[in-house]
Enzyme design. Structure first.
Site, PDB file in Angstrom:
ATOM      1  CG  HIS A   8       3.950  -6.421   2.312  1.00 34.97           C
ATOM      2  ND1 HIS A   8       4.621  -6.099   3.474  1.00 34.97           N
ATOM      3  CD2 HIS A   8       3.820  -5.259   1.622  1.00 34.97           C
ATOM      4  CE1 HIS A   8       4.865  -4.801   3.494  1.00 34.97           C
ATOM      5  NE2 HIS A   8       4.404  -4.273   2.376  1.00 34.97           N
ATOM      6  CG  ASN A  33       8.001  -0.975  -0.958  1.00 35.68           C
ATOM      7  OD1 ASN A  33       8.607  -0.775  -2.004  1.00 35.68           O
ATOM      8  ND2 ASN A  33       6.736  -0.637  -0.796  1.00 35.68           N
ATOM      9  CB  CYS A  92       2.526  -8.488  12.947  1.00 36.55           C
ATOM     10  SG  CYS A  92       2.540  -8.511  11.140  1.00 36.55           S
ATOM     11  CG  HIS A 129       3.003  -3.732  -2.799  1.00 40.75           C
ATOM     12  ND1 HIS A 129       2.001  -2.918  -2.333  1.00 40.75           N
ATOM     13  CD2 HIS A 129       3.999  -3.671  -1.874  1.00 40.75           C
ATOM     14  CE1 HIS A 129       2.369  -2.378  -1.178  1.00 40.75           C
ATOM     15  NE2 HIS A 129       3.585  -2.814  -0.878  1.00 40.75           N
ATOM     16  CB  CYS A 136       0.380 -11.699  12.431  1.00 41.23           C
ATOM     17  SG  CYS A 136       2.031 -12.276  11.983  1.00 41.23           S
ATOM     18  CG  ASP A 159      -2.551  -2.060  -0.565  1.00 39.25           C
ATOM     19  OD1 ASP A 159      -1.371  -2.397  -0.348  1.00 39.25           O
ATOM     20  OD2 ASP A 159      -3.059  -1.008  -0.091  1.00 39.25           O
ATOM     21  CG  HIS A 190       5.955 -11.940  11.927  1.00 42.63           C
ATOM     22  ND1 HIS A 190       5.183 -10.857  11.553  1.00 42.63           N
ATOM     23  CD2 HIS A 190       7.146 -11.435  12.320  1.00 42.63           C
ATOM     24  CE1 HIS A 190       5.879  -9.754  11.726  1.00 42.63           C
ATOM     25  NE2 HIS A 190       7.072 -10.067  12.197  1.00 42.63           N
TER      26      HIS A 190
HETATM   27  P1  AMP Z   1       4.674  -1.118   2.352  1.00 43.28           P
HETATM   28  O1  AMP Z   1       5.013  -1.677   3.716  1.00 43.28           O
HETATM   29  O2  AMP Z   1       5.047   0.318   2.203  1.00 43.28           O
HETATM   30  O3  AMP Z   1       5.224  -1.964   1.229  1.00 43.28           O
HETATM   31  O4  AMP Z   1       3.106  -1.147   2.138  1.00 43.28           O
HETATM   32  C1  AMP Z   1       2.192  -1.644   3.062  1.00 43.28           C
HETATM   33  C2  AMP Z   1       0.877  -1.753   2.332  1.00 43.28           C
HETATM   34  O5  AMP Z   1      -0.066  -2.356   3.205  1.00 43.28           O
HETATM   35  C3  AMP Z   1       0.283  -0.424   1.877  1.00 43.28           C
HETATM   36  O6  AMP Z   1       0.078  -0.448   0.459  1.00 43.28           O
HETATM   37  C4  AMP Z   1      -1.040  -0.336   2.636  1.00 43.28           C
HETATM   38  O7  AMP Z   1      -2.071   0.259   1.890  1.00 43.28           O
HETATM   39  C5  AMP Z   1      -1.325  -1.793   2.940  1.00 43.28           C
HETATM   40  N1  AMP Z   1      -2.158  -2.012   4.114  1.00 43.28           N
HETATM   41  C6  AMP Z   1      -1.980  -1.517   5.368  1.00 43.28           C
HETATM   42  N2  AMP Z   1      -2.949  -1.933   6.192  1.00 43.28           N
HETATM   43  C7  AMP Z   1      -3.773  -2.719   5.457  1.00 43.28           C
HETATM   44  C8  AMP Z   1      -4.958  -3.464   5.737  1.00 43.28           C
HETATM   45  N3  AMP Z   1      -5.521  -3.461   6.971  1.00 43.28           N
HETATM   46  N4  AMP Z   1      -5.536  -4.153   4.734  1.00 43.28           N
HETATM   47  C9  AMP Z   1      -4.990  -4.148   3.496  1.00 43.28           C
HETATM   48  N5  AMP Z   1      -3.861  -3.496   3.172  1.00 43.28           N
HETATM   49  C10 AMP Z   1      -3.261  -2.775   4.131  1.00 43.28           C
HETATM   50 ZN    ZN Z   2       3.259 -10.659  10.869  1.00 43.15          ZN
END
Ligand code: AMP
Ligand code: ZN
Length: 120
Positions: A107, A94, A8, A109, A11, A34, A50
């Site tokens: 997560h 989401n 993950c 946002h 994680c 983000d 997790h």
């Molecule tokens: P979602 O699963 O669609 O709600 O969004 C996942 C979010 O994680 C997106 O807005 C990505 O830009 C963000 N994301 C993915 N990888 C990373 C990372 N390494 N660091 C920070 N944010 C991330």
């Molecule tokens: Zn995780």
């Protein structure tokens, strides 16, 4: 469910194996910016344990989930969101494929700051 999922990405961020811009950390919660922000302020708040999604929550999660909700407005202001009511912020969680969840570690946002935003 295991505490950490070795596959993950979030994680790995919590463990420091992938770099992130940290916003907040305590025993149960972690927040970081983000990587692809939709708004002038855009960070994510996640449980350190997790948990794949909101669909996986049980009554045992009410404590930290409640704390996360109370923490969010404080961090939003600290990160530069303007005060309510002229300012404010948007929180999105989401969940699942039809909810457009891409990372399978729960997560929230938190997005805010002056309009216009890149998206959202
Ligand atoms: P979602 O699963 O669609 O709600 O969004 C996942 C979010 O994680 C997106 O807005 C990505 O830009 C963000 N994301 C993915 N990888 C990373 C990372 N390494 N660091 C920070 N944010 C991330
Ligand atoms: Zn995780």
């Amino acid at each position: 469910m295991s505490v950490h999922d070795p596959n993950c990405i979030f994680c790995k961020i919590i463990a420091g194996q992938i770099p992130s811009r940290k916003v907040y950390e305590d025993d149960e919660l972690f927040a970081f910016h983000d990587i692809d922000p939709w708004a002038p302020v855009h960070f994510l708040i996640i449980p350190k344990r997790h948990i794949a999604s909101m669909s996986h929550l049980t009554t045992a999660d009410e404590g930290w989930m409640g704390r996360l909700m109370v923490l969010a407005p404080r961090l939003a202001l600290e990160q530069g969101c303007n005060p309510y009511p002229e300012g404010g912020f948007r929180m999105v969680c989401n969940t699942g494929a039809e909810g457009r969840q891409e990372v399978q570690h729960l997560h929230w946002h938190v997005m805010g700051g002056p309009r216009p935003w890149a998206r959202g």
